[in-house]
Each structure stands twice: as structure tokens, then as C-alpha cells.
Design a protein around this motif. Structure first.
Motif, PDB file in Angstrom:
ATOM      1  N   SER A   1     -39.989  22.726   3.022  1.00  0.00           N
ATOM      2  CA  SER A   1     -40.651  21.430   2.860  1.00  0.00           C
ATOM      3  C   SER A   1     -42.116  21.561   2.461  1.00  0.00           C
ATOM      4  O   SER A   1     -42.702  20.631   1.916  1.00  0.00           O
ATOM      5  CB  SER A   1     -40.537  20.613   4.152  1.00  0.00           C
ATOM      6  N   PHE A   2     -42.704  22.714   2.713  1.00  0.00           N
ATOM      7  CA  PHE A   2     -44.121  22.897   2.402  1.00  0.00           C
ATOM      8  C   PHE A   2     -44.365  23.251   0.944  1.00  0.00           C
ATOM      9  O   PHE A   2     -45.514  23.265   0.501  1.00  0.00           O
ATOM     10  CB  PHE A   2     -44.711  24.006   3.273  1.00  0.00           C
ATOM     11  N   TYR A   3     -43.295  23.557   0.215  1.00  0.00           N
ATOM     12  CA  TYR A   3     -43.465  24.160  -1.098  1.00  0.00           C
ATOM     13  C   TYR A   3     -42.780  23.398  -2.222  1.00  0.00           C
ATOM     14  O   TYR A   3     -41.746  22.746  -2.017  1.00  0.00           O
ATOM     15  CB  TYR A   3     -42.897  25.587  -1.089  1.00  0.00           C
ATOM     16  N   GLY A   4     -43.368  23.527  -3.391  1.00  0.00           N
ATOM     17  CA  GLY A   4     -42.657  23.088  -4.581  1.00  0.00           C
ATOM     18  C   GLY A   4     -41.458  24.003  -4.818  1.00  0.00           C
ATOM     19  O   GLY A   4     -41.535  25.210  -4.601  1.00  0.00           O
ATOM     20  N   ILE A   5     -40.367  23.413  -5.240  1.00  0.00           N
ATOM     21  CA  ILE A   5     -39.125  24.148  -5.470  1.00  0.00           C
ATOM     22  C   ILE A   5     -38.661  23.926  -6.905  1.00  0.00           C
ATOM     23  O   ILE A   5     -38.687  22.800  -7.411  1.00  0.00           O
ATOM     24  CB  ILE A   5     -38.004  23.672  -4.526  1.00  0.00           C
ATOM     25  N   GLY A   6     -38.246  25.003  -7.524  1.00  0.00           N
ATOM     26  CA  GLY A   6     -37.715  24.894  -8.879  1.00  0.00           C
ATOM     27  C   GLY A   6     -36.334  25.509  -8.988  1.00  0.00           C
ATOM     28  O   GLY A   6     -35.986  26.411  -8.216  1.00  0.00           O
ATOM     29  N   TRP A   7     -35.568  24.986  -9.929  1.00  0.00           N
ATOM     30  CA  TRP A   7     -34.290  25.605 -10.286  1.00  0.00           C
ATOM     31  C   TRP A   7     -34.424  26.155 -11.696  1.00  0.00           C
ATOM     32  O   TRP A   7     -34.929  25.473 -12.604  1.00  0.00           O
ATOM     33  CB  TRP A   7     -33.147  24.600 -10.235  1.00  0.00           C
ATOM     34  N   PHE A   8     -33.930  27.373 -11.860  1.00  0.00           N
ATOM     35  CA  PHE A   8     -33.993  28.060 -13.139  1.00  0.00           C
ATOM     36  C   PHE A   8     -32.574  28.454 -13.551  1.00  0.00           C
ATOM     37  O   PHE A   8     -31.708  28.663 -12.702  1.00  0.00           O
ATOM     38  CB  PHE A   8     -34.874  29.313 -13.033  1.00  0.00           C
ATOM     39  N   ARG A   9     -32.388  28.582 -14.824  1.00  0.00           N
ATOM     40  CA  ARG A   9     -31.077  28.947 -15.345  1.00  0.00           C
ATOM     41  C   ARG A   9     -31.227  30.067 -16.366  1.00  0.00           C
ATOM     42  O   ARG A   9     -32.123  30.023 -17.211  1.00  0.00           O
ATOM     43  CB  ARG A   9     -30.429  27.728 -16.010  1.00  0.00           C
ATOM     44  N   GLN A  10     -30.323  31.032 -16.270  1.00  0.00           N
ATOM     45  CA  GLN A  10     -30.282  32.094 -17.280  1.00  0.00           C
ATOM     46  C   GLN A  10     -28.902  32.095 -17.914  1.00  0.00           C
ATOM     47  O   GLN A  10     -27.913  32.491 -17.279  1.00  0.00           O
ATOM     48  CB  GLN A  10     -30.600  33.458 -16.675  1.00  0.00           C
ATOM     49  N   ALA A  11     -28.860  31.628 -19.143  1.00  0.00           N
ATOM     50  CA  ALA A  11     -27.605  31.609 -19.884  1.00  0.00           C
ATOM     51  C   ALA A  11     -27.335  33.004 -20.437  1.00  0.00           C
ATOM     52  O   ALA A  11     -28.269  33.810 -20.599  1.00  0.00           O
ATOM     53  CB  ALA A  11     -27.695  30.599 -21.015  1.00  0.00           C
ATOM     54  N   PRO A  12     -26.086  33.317 -20.743  1.00  0.00           N
ATOM     55  CA  PRO A  12     -25.750  34.648 -21.284  1.00  0.00           C
ATOM     56  C   PRO A  12     -26.567  34.961 -22.535  1.00  0.00           C
ATOM     57  O   PRO A  12     -26.611  34.170 -23.473  1.00  0.00           O
ATOM     58  CB  PRO A  12     -24.260  34.518 -21.606  1.00  0.00           C
ATOM     59  N   GLY A  13     -27.229  36.121 -22.504  1.00  0.00           N
ATOM     60  CA  GLY A  13     -28.000  36.555 -23.660  1.00  0.00           C
ATOM     61  C   GLY A  13     -29.317  35.849 -23.868  1.00  0.00           C
ATOM     62  O   GLY A  13     -29.979  36.055 -24.893  1.00  0.00           O
ATOM     63  N   LYS A  14     -29.714  35.019 -22.914  1.00  0.00           N
ATOM     64  CA  LYS A  14     -30.960  34.265 -23.071  1.00  0.00           C
ATOM     65  C   LYS A  14     -31.902  34.531 -21.910  1.00  0.00           C
ATOM     66  O   LYS A  14     -31.505  35.057 -20.876  1.00  0.00           O
ATOM     67  CB  LYS A  14     -30.665  32.769 -23.164  1.00  0.00           C
ATOM     68  N   GLU A  15     -33.148  34.138 -22.095  1.00  0.00           N
ATOM     69  CA  GLU A  15     -34.132  34.299 -21.031  1.00  0.00           C
ATOM     70  C   GLU A  15     -33.946  33.207 -19.972  1.00  0.00           C
ATOM     71  O   GLU A  15     -33.423  32.131 -20.257  1.00  0.00           O
ATOM     72  CB  GLU A  15     -35.544  34.221 -21.613  1.00  0.00           C
TER      73      GLU A  15
END
Length: 124
Positions: free
Chosen positions: A30-44
Motif C-alpha cells: 500500500s505504500f508503493y506505486g505498483i506496475g505491471w509489465f509484460r514481455q512478449a516472445p522475442g520482445k523487450e
């Protein structure tokens, strides 16, 4: 260093839905910003959606706007990623990350704590 734990991934058909969860036993999200990231095949790995720690402001990548929603349940120390109308291009490994700013550009290097990631496969 992986300190967060993701769950809820799997195989889903195009147009389907999944809800991913992110939690940790180590500290209060709760104290922090949260992010979701995605790595698709062959991509950054790319930032797709985030939520701020203070007023709950969210930002999302154009490709997921209107389909993905991020939310918190502080009582459960969990952050959710609700994914609807899933497309083939949503396939990838999804990571949650904590202690970073939730800004229009969601950048990997600004987040300190990471989960190991969970596979989401959209396929017919």
C-alpha cells in the motif's frame, strides 16, 4: 531481486478474461506505486499499467486501455490486474513491480522490487 509473487496466469481464448494477482509477505504494497509489465516472445519487457501509492491514479498503455484494470486490496496486501477482451498480442510473461512512480511512461528501471513473472497465453 524477486520479492513479489504473481498468480492467476494461464491459457485463455481470444476474447476471454483473466485476473492476475501480485502480493508479497515482505512489506506492505500500500505504500508503493505498483506496475505491471509484460514481455512478449522475442520482445523487450514493457510497462502496461500502474497505480500510484497516494491517490490511486492509474496509467495504462494505449494497447490495453479499456480492457485492463489495475486495483488494490490493501487488507489482502494484493494488487490485481483484471484483463478482459484478451487478444493474441497479450500473450507474454507478466511481471508485477513495486516501489516505482506511476507515470504516463511506465519504465522498468524506475521500479525496485520485482516478481518472477507468470505466463499468460491467449490462443484459440
Amino acid at each position: 531481486q524477486s520479492q513479489l509473487v504473481e498468480s492467476g496466469g494461464g491459457l485463455v481464448q481470444p476474447g476471454g478474461s483473466l485476473r492476475l494477482s501480485c502480493t508479497t509477505p515482505g512489506f506492505s504494497l500500500s505504500f508503493y506505486g505498483i506496475g505491471w509489465f509484460r514481455q512478449a516472445p522475442g520482445k523487450e519487457r514493457e510497462g502496461i499499467i500502474c497505480i500510484s501509492s497516494d491517490d490511486g491514479t492509474t496509467y495504462s498503455r494505449d494497447s490495453v486501455k479499456g480492457r485492463f484494470t489495475i486495483s488494490r486490496d490493501n487488507a489482502k496486501n494484493t494488487v490485481y490486474l483484471e484483463m478482459n477482451s484478451l487478444e493474441l498480442g497479450d500473450t507474454g510473461v507478466y511481471h508485477c513491480a513495486a516501489r516505482g512512480p506511476c507515470l504516463k511512461n511506465i519504465l522498468m528501471w524506475t521500479y525496485d522490487y520485482w516478481g518472477q513473472g507468470i505466463q499468460v497465453t491467449v490462443s484459440s
